[in-house]
Design an enzyme around this catalytic site. Structure first.
Site, PDB file in Angstrom:
ATOM      1  N   SER A  24       0.900  -1.063  -0.117  1.00  8.23           N
ATOM      2  CA  SER A  24       0.038   0.008   0.004  1.00  8.23           C
ATOM      3  C   SER A  24       0.852   1.249   0.258  1.00  8.23           C
ATOM      4  O   SER A  24       1.659   1.449  -0.736  1.00  8.23           O
ATOM      5  CB  SER A  24      -0.821  -0.028   1.408  1.00  8.23           C
ATOM      6  N   ASP A  51      -9.571  -3.707  -5.627  1.00  9.19           N
ATOM      7  CA  ASP A  51      -8.637  -2.560  -5.031  1.00  9.19           C
ATOM      8  C   ASP A  51      -8.922  -1.301  -5.568  1.00  9.19           C
ATOM      9  O   ASP A  51      -8.706  -1.046  -6.694  1.00  9.19           O
ATOM     10  CB  ASP A  51      -7.251  -3.141  -4.906  1.00  9.19           C
ATOM     11  N   HIS A  62      -7.642  -5.205  -1.554  1.00  8.99           N
ATOM     12  CA  HIS A  62      -6.487  -4.293  -0.851  1.00  8.99           C
ATOM     13  C   HIS A  62      -6.367  -4.928   0.620  1.00  8.99           C
ATOM     14  O   HIS A  62      -7.437  -4.747   1.455  1.00  8.99           O
ATOM     15  CB  HIS A  62      -7.004  -2.611  -0.586  1.00  8.99           C
TER      16      HIS A  62
END
Length: 333
Positions: A119, A273, A303
């Site tokens: 991320s 995501d 995600h």
């Protein structure tokens, strides 16, 4: 929830907290005998630069250390909004440079150090690699591993922003809120921001060849995409999002001369995501510049999936597949 989940298997690992210069780190070191120096993994966590701790990433780091027989260094960099950019990047650069120079003290080959980030940690990995290229640092990073990376704030209306705006896990409103907290910005007109009113026309034109929905393959628009409506530029939003700060620009926007020198890359993207397309845009830049790339796209991924490794009944099948592919890449270096 993740902090309260048991940390996972500790067998065959020595775990200790220390500092690389002023930066706190946690080191996971296999205790089994070795005949040659091990690989070293530097793990940069996600959390939009405002949250994340070694407790939450304990299972991931232990798993990587045990299964790849590598020394893992988790970096506890400073967090926002109390510590503003570039504090996070400077801490990660300091820890990485220290480990590159002192790796032999930890039984690690200085030419086999891999940066791993998920991320917003992926953004830090890409930025650290960019800065090390500019510095011509020796020894060099062996590879970078980017796990569903967050990489840019210029185009906030890409296909994945629209398709996955309600999640799972990371929703569009939540991502906006976290980003604004990180930048310590009080922006009321979030709708205009999501339609890219913060980007001046000269920037849109300059970077369109690298950062726009036109660079996303058509197959990733199949679940629906509408170009954002024309909207007047807001200088206030431009300044609040700090696009006027050159150091905030994404590694996607680096010149070819920099991108061409980046290390071998592993890139994981997930279909479900919100920021899937950040990874796809970075993938194109790497491919266009002939950087060695291994790309894994999880069609059932979302995600945050990596955080569920070794959580027993909470672990997803896509988590197991993703982590095994990452380990395969590490072992093959």
């Amino acid at each position: 929830m993740l902090n309260m989940t048991p940390a996972g298997e500790k067998s065959n690992l020595s775990i200790r907290d220390t500092k690389f210069e002023h930066v706190p780190v946690r080191i996971y070191q296999p205790t089994s005998p070795f005949t040659q120096p091990r690989k070293g993994l530097i793990y940069l966590h996600g959390g939009c630069g405002i949250f994340g701790s070694n407790r939450g990433y304990e299972r991931v780091c232990r798993h990587l250390a045990r299964k790849s027989d590598s020394v893992v260094v988790y970096v506890e960099y400073r967090l926002g909004p109390e510590h503003q950019h570039p504090a996070q990047l400077l801490d990660c650069l300091t820890a990485t440079t220290y480990f590159l120079n002192k790796s032999k003290d930890y039984g690690v080959d200085p030419n086999s150090i891999i940066l791993v980030g998920e991320s917003s940690g992926g953004a830090l990995v890409a930025a650290v690699c960019r800065e090390l290229v500019k510095r011509s640092t020796t020894p060099k990073i062996r590879a970078q591993i980017l796990i569903y990376p967050f990489l840019q704030i210029m185009d906030l209306s890409l296909p994945s922003h629209q398709q996955n705006q309600f999640g799972p896990a990371l929703t569009r409103p939540r991502a906006m809120k976290l980003g604004l907290v990180y930048m310590n910005a009080n922006i009321q007109d979030v709708e205009r921001l999501m339609n890219n009113a913060h980007v001046p026309e000269f920037m849109k034109m300059k970077y369109k060849k690298w950062l726009s929905a036109d660079c996303i393959p058509e197959e990733f628009k199949a679940r629906g995409y509408k170009p954002p409506p024309p909207i007047p530029f807001s200088k206030e939003l431009y300044e609040q999002t700090r696009l006027n700060d050159e150091t905030m620009l994404s590694p996607i926007l680096d010149e070819d001369a920099i991108v061409q020198q980046l290390p071998q890359t592993y890139l994981l993207t997930c279909e479900y995501d919100l920021i899937r397309d950040d990874g796809l845009l970075y993938k194109k830049r790497l491919e266009d510049n002939n950087v060695a790339l291994t790309w894994n796209h999880m069609k059932d991924g979302f995600h945050g999936l990596i955080m569920f490794v070794d959580t027993g009944p909470l672990e997803f099948s896509c988590t197991k597949t993703a982590i095994e592919n990452i380990l395969k890449f590490i072992r093959g270096l």
